[in-house]
Design a protein around this motif. Structure first.
Motif, PDB file in Angstrom:
ATOM      1  N   THR A 133      42.657  51.681  35.764  1.00 34.86           N
ATOM      2  CA  THR A 133      43.952  51.202  36.273  1.00 34.86           C
ATOM      3  C   THR A 133      43.757  50.372  37.542  1.00 34.86           C
ATOM      4  N   ILE A 134      42.747  50.755  38.356  1.00 31.40           N
ATOM      5  CA  ILE A 134      42.494  50.025  39.606  1.00 31.40           C
ATOM      6  C   ILE A 134      42.156  48.558  39.285  1.00 31.40           C
ATOM      7  N   ASP A 135      41.250  48.364  38.316  1.00 32.00           N
ATOM      8  CA  ASP A 135      40.849  46.995  37.975  1.00 32.00           C
ATOM      9  C   ASP A 135      41.962  46.253  37.227  1.00 32.00           C
ATOM     10  N   LEU A 136      42.717  47.009  36.435  1.00 32.97           N
ATOM     11  CA  LEU A 136      43.853  46.411  35.707  1.00 32.97           C
ATOM     12  C   LEU A 136      44.857  45.805  36.703  1.00 32.97           C
ATOM     13  N   VAL A 137      45.142  46.564  37.749  1.00 35.01           N
ATOM     14  CA  VAL A 137      46.079  46.091  38.771  1.00 35.01           C
ATOM     15  C   VAL A 137      45.460  44.919  39.548  1.00 35.01           C
ATOM     16  N   ASP A 138      44.196  45.085  39.943  1.00 39.81           N
ATOM     17  CA  ASP A 138      43.526  44.051  40.737  1.00 39.81           C
ATOM     18  C   ASP A 138      43.515  42.712  39.973  1.00 39.81           C
ATOM     19  N   ILE A 139      43.151  42.770  38.692  1.00 38.13           N
ATOM     20  CA  ILE A 139      43.052  41.521  37.923  1.00 38.13           C
ATOM     21  C   ILE A 139      44.445  40.958  37.622  1.00 38.13           C
ATOM     22  N   THR A 140      45.428  41.846  37.451  1.00 30.76           N
ATOM     23  CA  THR A 140      46.812  41.366  37.285  1.00 30.76           C
ATOM     24  C   THR A 140      47.225  40.565  38.522  1.00 30.76           C
ATOM     25  N   LEU A 141      46.944  41.124  39.714  1.00 26.94           N
ATOM     26  CA  LEU A 141      47.341  40.445  40.962  1.00 26.94           C
ATOM     27  C   LEU A 141      46.580  39.127  41.152  1.00 26.94           C
ATOM     28  N   ARG A 142      45.292  39.135  40.800  1.00 24.93           N
ATOM     29  CA  ARG A 142      44.506  37.886  40.911  1.00 24.93           C
ATOM     30  C   ARG A 142      45.064  36.818  39.967  1.00 24.93           C
ATOM     31  N   SER A 143      45.492  37.254  38.777  1.00 21.23           N
ATOM     32  CA  SER A 143      46.037  36.310  37.794  1.00 21.23           C
ATOM     33  C   SER A 143      47.339  35.698  38.302  1.00 21.23           C
ATOM     34  N   ILE A 144      48.143  36.536  38.969  1.00 23.29           N
ATOM     35  CA  ILE A 144      49.396  36.030  39.548  1.00 23.29           C
ATOM     36  C   ILE A 144      49.063  35.000  40.627  1.00 23.29           C
ATOM     37  N   ASP A 145      48.108  35.342  41.506  1.00 26.64           N
ATOM     38  CA  ASP A 145      47.707  34.433  42.598  1.00 26.64           C
ATOM     39  C   ASP A 145      47.216  33.094  42.048  1.00 26.64           C
ATOM     40  N   LYS A 146      46.531  33.148  40.910  1.00 25.57           N
ATOM     41  CA  LYS A 146      45.995  31.916  40.308  1.00 25.57           C
ATOM     42  C   LYS A 146      47.052  31.127  39.549  1.00 25.57           C
ATOM     43  N   GLY A 147      48.235  31.715  39.393  1.00 23.19           N
ATOM     44  CA  GLY A 147      49.313  31.027  38.681  1.00 23.19           C
ATOM     45  C   GLY A 147      49.103  30.962  37.180  1.00 23.19           C
ATOM     46  N   LEU A 148      48.380  31.943  36.626  1.00 24.21           N
ATOM     47  CA  LEU A 148      48.126  31.936  35.177  1.00 24.21           C
ATOM     48  C   LEU A 148      49.377  32.267  34.388  1.00 24.21           C
ATOM     49  N   SER A 149      49.424  31.776  33.157  1.00 18.69           N
ATOM     50  CA  SER A 149      50.452  32.215  32.216  1.00 18.69           C
ATOM     51  C   SER A 149      49.855  32.200  30.818  1.00 18.69           C
ATOM     52  N   GLY A 150      50.484  32.952  29.910  1.00 21.43           N
ATOM     53  CA  GLY A 150      49.997  33.014  28.527  1.00 21.43           C
ATOM     54  C   GLY A 150      49.396  34.371  28.200  1.00 21.43           C
ATOM     55  N   LEU A 151      48.630  34.389  27.111  1.00 17.48           N
ATOM     56  CA  LEU A 151      48.057  35.637  26.590  1.00 17.48           C
ATOM     57  C   LEU A 151      46.586  35.785  26.981  1.00 17.48           C
ATOM     58  N   TYR A 152      46.220  36.934  27.546  1.00 17.39           N
ATOM     59  CA  TYR A 152      44.818  37.197  27.913  1.00 17.39           C
ATOM     60  C   TYR A 152      44.439  38.636  27.571  1.00 17.39           C
ATOM     61  N   HIS A 153      43.161  38.832  27.320  1.00 18.48           N
ATOM     62  CA  HIS A 153      42.616  40.178  27.162  1.00 18.48           C
ATOM     63  C   HIS A 153      42.139  40.679  28.520  1.00 18.48           C
ATOM     64  N   LEU A 154      42.774  41.752  29.001  1.00 18.70           N
ATOM     65  CA  LEU A 154      42.439  42.280  30.330  1.00 18.70           C
ATOM     66  C   LEU A 154      41.849  43.683  30.172  1.00 18.70           C
ATOM     67  N   THR A 155      40.533  43.730  30.125  1.00 23.17           N
ATOM     68  CA  THR A 155      39.818  45.007  30.045  1.00 23.17           C
ATOM     69  C   THR A 155      38.680  44.946  31.062  1.00 23.17           C
ATOM     70  N   ASN A 156      38.027  46.081  31.302  1.00 22.42           N
ATOM     71  CA  ASN A 156      36.742  46.007  31.995  1.00 22.42           C
ATOM     72  C   ASN A 156      35.754  45.310  31.060  1.00 22.42           C
ATOM     73  N   SER A 157      34.524  45.088  31.532  1.00 21.52           N
ATOM     74  CA  SER A 157      33.554  44.338  30.723  1.00 21.52           C
ATOM     75  C   SER A 157      32.651  45.276  29.930  1.00 21.52           C
ATOM     76  N   ASP A 158      32.014  44.718  28.884  1.00 20.32           N
ATOM     77  CA  ASP A 158      31.192  45.439  27.914  1.00 20.32           C
ATOM     78  C   ASP A 158      32.084  46.386  27.090  1.00 20.32           C
ATOM     79  N   TYR A 159      31.513  47.205  26.254  1.00 20.45           N
ATOM     80  CA  TYR A 159      32.311  48.101  25.414  1.00 20.45           C
ATOM     81  C   TYR A 159      31.515  49.360  25.118  1.00 20.45           C
TER      82      TYR A 159
END
Ligand code: NAP
Length: 229
Positions: A133-159
């Motif tokens: 959840t920490i990274d989910l929030v962090d990347i959400t906020l970074r995406s807002i700062d960057k002015g992104l829009s549209g559909l993205y996959h937001l997960t941690n890396s690797d699987y």
């Protein structure tokens, strides 16, 4: 801006309650998306790896076509459609296997099981991406700062499989339980789940210009702060 985190997420129960799942995950989302378009409000909404059927056998990208296997996945897919076709401005993030504080997460459940069972059976053929959840929030906020829009996959890396994830946590916490790999077919459930629903977050990493941490790194940071059992 509206950030909609609300969802009907009882995946198995949804098989008996498709109308309620559709109301919360699709109809309500359509109402919110319509309101956002009419009032010129930016909408951020979260969806799920369960919109995919797992048949690809490889990491899902934003260009892959959803084909949900269960009622929950179908309702999330309908919610995505509602956001995408609303005509408003939005960020739609698909995420997976979210963990954070509170009892509703796999790590907490694993610790509970390990206190009662010397042997834990975890699925080795169920694969996705653990996401903090920490990274989910962090990347959400970074995406807002960057002015992104549209559909993205937001997960941690690797699987990882549930088994790999569980083994990693058990090793970090020196749990005494023996963990054995089993097939998902060993746990019959009301809802059919995709076997390999891991998604790649590369497109989002490129857009925000920041590397998104590996799930192991996210687990390490989480366990540092997690109350000792
Ligand atoms: N958890 C995962 O592994 C995962 C994986 C992929 C995608 N997602 C997505 O991530 C988002 C957040 O899910 P989560 O797992 O974090 O679930 P969560 O912690 O259970 O949060 C869902 C929230 O929705 C609220 N809610 C449910 N029905 C509502 C209603 N009719 N009206 C208003 N609020 C309502 C709940 O409120 P109450 O607490 O008051 O019931 C709860 O706060 C969802 O879109 C979910 O589909 C989660």
């Amino acid at each position: 801006m509206i950030i909609n985190c609300a969802a009907y997420n009882a995946v198995d129960l949804a098989e008996q309650q498709p109308e309620i799942a559709a109301l919360i995950n699709a109809a309500a989302v359509k109402n919110i998306a319509t309101l956002c378009r009419d009032k010129n409000i930016f909408l951020i909404h979260y969806s799920s790896d369960y919109v995919f059927d797992g048949a690809k056998g490889n990491l899902y990208t934003e260009h892959d076509t959803p084909n949900p296997l269960n009622v929950y996945g179908k309702s999330k897919c309908a919610g995505e459609e509602a956001v995408i076709t609303s005509g408003g401005n939005f960020l739609l993030f698909r995420t997976s296997w979210v963990f954070g504080n509170g009892p509703q997460n796999f790590i907490h459940k694993m610790l509970q099981w390990s206190q009662k069972n010397p042997v834990l059976k975890l699925t080795a053929d169920e694969v996705s991406v653990p996401t903090s959840t920490i990274d989910l929030v962090d990347i959400t906020l970074r995406s807002i700062d960057k002015g992104l829009s549209g559909l993205y996959h937001l997960t941690n890396s690797d699987y990882a499989s549930r088994y790999e994830w569980g083994r990693y946590v058990a090793k970090k916490l020196s749990l005494r339980s023996t963990i054995i790999p089993v097939p998902m077919s060993m746990f019959p459930s009301a809802a059919q789940r995709p076997l390999f629903s891991a998604m790649t977050n590369l497109q989002l990493q490129e857009e925000i210009g920041t590397a998104i941490p590996d799930w192991r790194d996210a687990v390490d940071r989480f366990l540092l702060e997690y109350p000792q059992q």
